[in-house]
Scaffold this motif. Structure first.
Motif, PDB file in Angstrom:
ATOM      1  N   TYR A  94      -4.364   6.479  -2.144  1.00  0.00           N
ATOM      2  CA  TYR A  94      -4.647   5.253  -2.197  1.00  0.00           C
ATOM      3  C   TYR A  94      -3.738   4.749  -3.497  1.00  0.00           C
ATOM      4  N   THR A 119     -10.825   4.169  -3.111  1.00  0.00           N
ATOM      5  CA  THR A 119     -11.778   5.281  -3.540  1.00  0.00           C
ATOM      6  C   THR A 119     -12.890   4.734  -4.203  1.00  0.00           C
ATOM      7  N   ASP A 163      -5.478   0.887  -1.830  1.00  0.00           N
ATOM      8  CA  ASP A 163      -4.564   0.190  -0.693  1.00  0.00           C
ATOM      9  C   ASP A 163      -4.748  -1.367  -0.712  1.00  0.00           C
ATOM     10  N   THR A 193     -14.945   2.921   2.789  1.00  0.00           N
ATOM     11  CA  THR A 193     -13.816   2.639   1.663  1.00  0.00           C
ATOM     12  C   THR A 193     -13.138   1.283   1.882  1.00  0.00           C
ATOM     13  N   THR A 244     -11.359   1.020   6.756  1.00  0.00           N
ATOM     14  CA  THR A 244     -10.319   0.061   5.791  1.00  0.00           C
ATOM     15  C   THR A 244     -10.339  -1.287   6.382  1.00  0.00           C
ATOM     16  N   ASN A 260       0.913  -1.074   0.073  1.00  0.00           N
ATOM     17  CA  ASN A 260       0.101   0.051  -0.060  1.00  0.00           C
ATOM     18  C   ASN A 260       0.789   1.165   0.096  1.00  0.00           C
TER      19      ASN A 260
END
Length: 397
Positions: free
Chosen positions: A112, A156, A138, A161, A188, A106
């Protein structure tokens, strides 16, 4: 083809925007926007591999500066990190299944970008067989399930997300034709594991914004259940129990696999840094928890008692030295401590008093950022951030 249209839709949702797929195994698929590049040309990928035979010093903590003599560590390969949009990615997580290794990458910060490398390790020979580079996502974790490889991270394109993505592994290559994608709640995705017909994914952030444990169907990634948990960082399954590591503060939630009911919680010190990577490893009746500035905590999973601790060595106690990953096999322990890897051992026949002892620090060079370590079958694989990946062989004397 209908399948290709479905894949394109999933990828557009994820910000991957895949245009076109090839049935050729040794091929490269590239889209117009550069959001996703799939490369199955092992000869092209091999330029990132450096073959070595360097002995890795284990620097002892005692005043004589002696090194541990019961084994030797030899670095057999290094893999440089790939780039996305001109920036070098950070190796952050690993999964190993037999001879296969999957590495996720990442970008640091709010931008990202990520990738996954698939490689085959046979003896000392390493072959980088396949790669996916994502311009707008990521990748924080990977997990092998037979012929499937699951990816999880953040991308995104959505208010929530966190995502999970499934690829097929065929002949040691990543196949995108039957790929599946799904958004998750939370900021995440941080970890994932498979059991039976389901995939279990942890997502970070507060439970009011979707953080916790998400259960999805293995067949189509459809929703099965969601359990709100604050700052969920890693997950594993043992003996029909789901173990979820949480931070701020440190906590281990134990959940019944069959009905998703929470049966235990074990608090432990450490993990007070928000949005930090933390993993654990299970060995027999013991759980080894990477606990940030508090080193590694060892919990007996039957009693919940803390039965040992591996503190960060005093000379490594700077602000950059935190334990964020631990791996155990046999009586050996390896811990990622910021810029270093600590080697330790314990009494693996005594779950009440494992008596861990630090053997020393692995000399892997300066300015590494060790994010994840895996030790299996006498092979230590190190995800060292911008330093890429290192393969180290343990030879018992």
């Amino acid at each position: 083809m209908k399948i290709l249209k479905i894949i394109k839709l999933f990828c557009l949702m994820a910000g991957f925007a895949l245009i076109g797929c090839s049935e050729e195994e040794d091929s490269q698929t590239n889209n117009q926007n550069g959001d996703l590049v799939v490369n199955n040309n092992s000869e092209d990928l091999s330029v990132r591999i450096l073959v070595t035979s360097d002995t890795v010093d284990v620097i002892s903590d005692d005043s004589n500066g002696k090194t541990e003599k019961t084994f030797t560590l030899i670095k057999t390969s290094e893999i440089s990190s790939p780039e996305v949009n001109g920036e070098t990615l950070m190796a952050n997580s690993l999964d190993m299944r037999n001879s296969l290794i999957a590495v996720s990458y990442n970008l640091r910060g709010d931008v990202y970008g990520g990738a996954v490398d698939l490689m085959v390790l046979s003896g000392d020979n390493l072959k980088l067989t396949s790669q996916v580079v994502a311009g707008n996502a990521d990748v924080n974790a990977t997990y092998f399930d037979g012929s499937r490889l699951y990816l999880a991270g953040a991308a995104t394109g959505s208010d929530s997300t966190a995502y999970i993505y499934q690829l097929i592994v065929k002949d040691n290559k990543l196949v995108t034709e039957s790929a599946m994608f799904s958004w998750l709640g939370g900021h995440t995705a941080t970890g994932l594991v498979e059991e039976g017909k389901y995939i279990y994914v942890t997502t970070g952030d507060n439970e009011t914004t979707g953080g916790g444990l998400h259960t999805r169907s293995q067949n189509d990634l459809s929703f099965s259940s969601y359990k709100p948990l604050h700052d969920a960082r890693w997950v594993d399954i043992k003996d029909k129990k789901i173990y979820v590591q949480q931070g701020t503060p440190g906590n281990l939630s134990v959940i019944e696999l069959d009905d998703n009911s929470q049966i235990q919680q074990f608090g432990f010190t450490g993990l007070n840094t928000p949005e930090s990577k933390s993993t654990f490893d299970i060995s027999g009746d013991l759980i080894f928890l990477a606990s940030g500035y508090d080193g590694v905590q060892i919990i007996n999973r039957n009693t919940g008692a803390t039965v040992g601790q591996i503190a960060i060595p005093e000379e490594d106690s700077s602000v950059d030295m935190v334990s964020n990953s631990v791996t155990v096999e046999g009586n050996k322990i390896f811990i990622s401590n910021g810029e270093s890897v600590i080697a330790a051992q314990f009494d693996n026949k005594n779950a009440a008093n494992p008596n861990p002892v630090i053997l020393g620090t692995l000399d892997l060079g300066d300015h590494q950022s060790i994010n994840h370590v895996r030790f299996r079958s006498n092979r230590l694989v190190v995800a060292s951030g911008l330093g890429g990946v290192k393969i180290i062989k343990l030879v018992n004397k």
